[in-house]
Design a protein around this motif. Structure first.
Motif, short mmCIF file in Angstrom:
data_model
loop_
_atom_site.label_atom_id
_atom_site.label_comp_id
_atom_site.label_asym_id
_atom_site.label_seq_id
_atom_site.Cartn_x
_atom_site.Cartn_y
_atom_site.Cartn_z
N VAL A 35 16.58 26.53 -121.77
CA VAL A 35 15.42 27.32 -121.36
C VAL A 35 15.57 27.63 -119.88
N GLU A 36 15.52 28.91 -119.53
CA GLU A 36 15.75 29.36 -118.15
C GLU A 36 14.59 30.24 -117.72
N ARG A 37 14.08 29.98 -116.51
CA ARG A 37 12.93 30.77 -116.06
C ARG A 37 13.33 32.16 -115.56
N LYS A 44 18.73 33.79 -110.76
CA LYS A 44 18.01 33.03 -109.73
C LYS A 44 18.94 32.04 -109.03
N ASN A 45 20.25 32.22 -109.22
CA ASN A 45 21.16 31.20 -108.72
C ASN A 45 21.88 31.66 -107.46
N VAL A 46 21.97 30.76 -106.52
CA VAL A 46 22.57 31.10 -105.23
C VAL A 46 23.65 30.08 -104.90
N THR A 47 24.75 30.58 -104.38
CA THR A 47 25.74 29.68 -103.82
C THR A 47 26.37 30.35 -102.63
N GLY A 48 27.30 29.68 -101.95
CA GLY A 48 27.92 30.28 -100.78
C GLY A 48 28.79 31.50 -101.11
N GLY A 49 29.83 31.45 -101.80
CA GLY A 49 30.25 30.47 -102.64
C GLY A 49 31.71 30.48 -103.00
N ARG A 50 32.18 29.28 -102.87
CA ARG A 50 33.55 29.03 -103.25
C ARG A 50 33.56 27.87 -104.25
N LEU A 51 34.33 28.05 -105.29
CA LEU A 51 34.43 27.03 -106.34
C LEU A 51 35.82 26.40 -106.28
N LEU A 107 30.75 35.00 -107.45
CA LEU A 107 29.39 35.53 -107.33
C LEU A 107 28.63 35.04 -108.56
N ARG A 108 27.54 34.35 -108.34
CA ARG A 108 26.84 33.73 -109.47
C ARG A 108 26.25 34.77 -110.42
N ALA A 109 25.89 35.94 -109.88
CA ALA A 109 25.31 36.97 -110.75
C ALA A 109 26.33 37.46 -111.79
N ARG A 131 9.61 29.58 -118.32
CA ARG A 131 9.59 28.45 -117.39
C ARG A 131 9.14 27.20 -118.12
N VAL A 132 9.83 26.11 -117.91
CA VAL A 132 9.40 24.84 -118.49
C VAL A 132 8.32 24.27 -117.57
N ASP A 133 7.17 23.94 -118.16
CA ASP A 133 6.03 23.51 -117.34
C ASP A 133 5.78 22.01 -117.40
N GLY A 304 23.76 18.09 -112.05
CA GLY A 304 23.87 19.09 -110.98
C GLY A 304 22.97 18.81 -109.78
N ASP A 305 22.48 19.88 -109.18
CA ASP A 305 21.62 19.75 -107.99
C ASP A 305 20.37 18.92 -108.28
N ALA A 306 19.89 18.97 -109.50
CA ALA A 306 18.69 18.18 -109.85
C ALA A 306 18.95 16.70 -109.59
N GLY A 319 29.32 21.61 -104.63
CA GLY A 319 28.13 21.41 -105.45
C GLY A 319 28.41 22.01 -106.83
N MET A 320 29.11 23.15 -106.82
CA MET A 320 29.35 23.81 -108.11
C MET A 320 30.30 23.02 -108.98
N ASP A 321 31.35 22.44 -108.39
CA ASP A 321 32.26 21.63 -109.21
C ASP A 321 31.55 20.38 -109.71
#
Ligand SMILES: Cc1cc2nc3c(=O)[nH]c(=O)nc-3n(C[C@H](O)[C@H](O)[C@H](O)COP(=O)(O)OP(=O)(O)OC[C@H]3O[C@@H](n4cnc5c(N)ncnc54)[C@H](O)[C@@H]3O)c2cc1C
Length: 430
Positions: A35-37, A44-51, A107-109, A131-133, A304-306, A319-321
């Motif tokens: 379930v994704e909001r 809605k995902n952001v990174t720098g980003g390098r994996l 690019l996360r998108a 959204r999970v509430d 993950g980040d959670a 963070g992504m790995d």
């Protein structure tokens, strides 16, 4: 989503951690609902980003060959910024050009929708725009979630909902949030032609550059800047510690730092003529091992980040790995629990052990002291300024004859010694 449902596993959040978990669960034939909001995975995902791919290849079959990776990084740059001057170190290594490549910009998108498609092909169901509430409980155990007023029951809930995880708080797994444990990043994606990028950074076709910045760009606050070259865009951003931001003047606007950063002579020519096509902001965990929540509870796992799985050493940002690996390890734990038909706390606790055995918690253990070390403001004002100034003095030829190199260095050292000795001793702990 309107009626009560029952699935084997429900995953909250379709970021890399949630999608990696879904991919493996579905591959093993478990009924998996994500379930994704956001409007779609990656929205809605952001990174720098390098994996960094080496740590995670072993957790996945060879799916990376067709992944929407941008450029493989062959040039690493680190820039210390003073006021009006800067010093850049550049590492260009033939090793970075060897296949399989060491790291890729992404690019996360683009990347997240691709991973979501792979998980869906395996049989996972991904429900965006929901959204999970809340969590559902029975006798002290998490038994499902509430999303858009519908109840969904599951044998296990996986919290993959990112840095300020609402699920972790609801499940009582957190240890209280401190501003010092988080940073906030703002980022622009700037469109340029591939040839302009390759020319400006001295890259061959497909090669990429990664550049980190520290010093005056964050006005003395803990944080830094980043620049990654994609195929035909540049990802440019600034990250600042939330604790440092709160100590700064009230109402300080972070995007102002990014605007000033873009005007710096080190950056401006690199993005000249480019068009911003995306702007985003996001929280990132920076507290390391000591700020992690419990990663398992009755009926719930955290990935993950959670789970606070991110690492900033000033030289590398990861963070992504960790997100991909922790999602895969959580899936492995659930698959084993299903085989034993045992979703008890003891059975799910195996996840924490597998994180400890993996590179994820080993890296966080190695760099346990890093978050404390980086809270030192001198790293972001005194030292970068001194480095740039002393090199400038060594290089400058004026009307008067030059002093000895040792005299210049000793003059600089005398200025720095009172604080540098203590700080150098701390270096041995990181
Ligand atoms: C500015 C910045 C630069 C970074 N640079 C790098 C880098 O270069 N390299 C690197 O490896 N890492 C980097 N990181 C860290 C990396 O981006 C993260 O560690 C990684 O994205 C974590 O993935 P995740 O799946 O755990 O979380 P996320 O990608 O945040 O995914 C969480 C998902 O959960 C969803 N969600 C949240 N709440 C709910 C809810 N209640 N209901 C339903 N869905 C919900 C969100 O919409 C989101 O899609 C950076 C982070 C930032 C912010």
């Amino acid at each position: 989503m309107a009626e009560a449902e029952k699935v084997e596993v429900v995953i909250v959040g379709a970021g890399l951690a949630g999608l990696a978990c879904a991919y493996h669960l579905a591959d093993a034939g478990l009924e998996t609902l994500v379930v994704e909001r956001g409007d779609f995975p990656g929205s809605k995902n952001v990174t720098g980003g390098r994996l960094y791919l080496h740590p995670v290849r072993r957790f996945f079959p060879p799916i990376w060959e067709e992944a929407p990776l941008e450029r493989h990084v062959t040039k690493e740059r680190l820039t210390a910024m003073g006021e009006g001057s800067s010093v850049t170190f550049e590492l260009a290594s033939e090793r970075f050009k060897e296949k399989p490549y060491h790291s890729h910009t992404i690019l996360r998108a683009k990347f997240d929708p691709w991973l979501a498609k792979r998980a869906t092909q395996k049989g996972a169901i991904i429900v965006p725009k929901n959204r999970v509430d809340d969590l559902l409980w029975r006798e002290g155990k998490v038994i499902g979630i509430v999303a858009s007023e519908a109840e969904i029951h599951a044998s296990v809930v996986v919290a993959a909902d990112g840095a300020l995880s609402f699920m972790v708080e609801k499940a009582g797994l957190g240890q209280g949030r401190k501003p010092q444990d988080y940073a906030v990043g703002v980022k622009e994606v700037i469109e340029l032609t591939s040839s302009a990028i390759e020319e400006r950074f001295g890259l061959s076709d497909g090669e990429g550059a990664a550049q980190l910045f520290f010093g005056s760009l964050t006005e003395g606050m803990f944080g830094g800047g980043f620049l990654y070259t994609n195929i035909d865009t540049i990802s440019l951003g600034v990250v600042v510690g939330i604790g440092a931001l709160m100590e700064k003047a009230p109402g300080f606007e972070l995007h102002r730092l990014l605007d000033s950063f873009k005007e710096r002579p080190e950056i401006k020519p690199l993005i000249e003529g480019g068009h911003p096509v995306e702007y985003s902001a996001r929280i990132v965990p920076e507290g390391g091992l000591e700020s992690m929540p419990r990663v398992y509870g009755h009926g719930i796992l955290v990935v993950g980040d959670a789970a606070g799985l991110a690492l900033n050493t000033g030289l590398i940002v990861r963070g992504m790995d960790f997100a991909l690996a922790s999602g895969a390890l959580a899936a492995r734990t659930i698959i084993e629990a299903k085989k034993r038909d045992d979703f008890s706390l003891a059975s799910l606790s195996r996840y924490e052990e597998s994180l400890k055995e993996s590179f994820v918690l080993k890296e966080l253990e190695t760099f346990r002291e890093m978050p404390h070390f980086l809270q030192n403001p001198r790293l972001f004002n005194l030292y970068p300024q001194a480095l740039a100034e002393s090199l400038e003095r060594l290089m400058w030829i004026g009307e008067e004859p030059k002093e000895k190199i040792s005299t210049t260095l000793w003059g600089e050292a005398r200025r720095l010694i009172p604080s540098a000795v203590g700080d150098l001793l701390k270096v041995w702990r990181i």
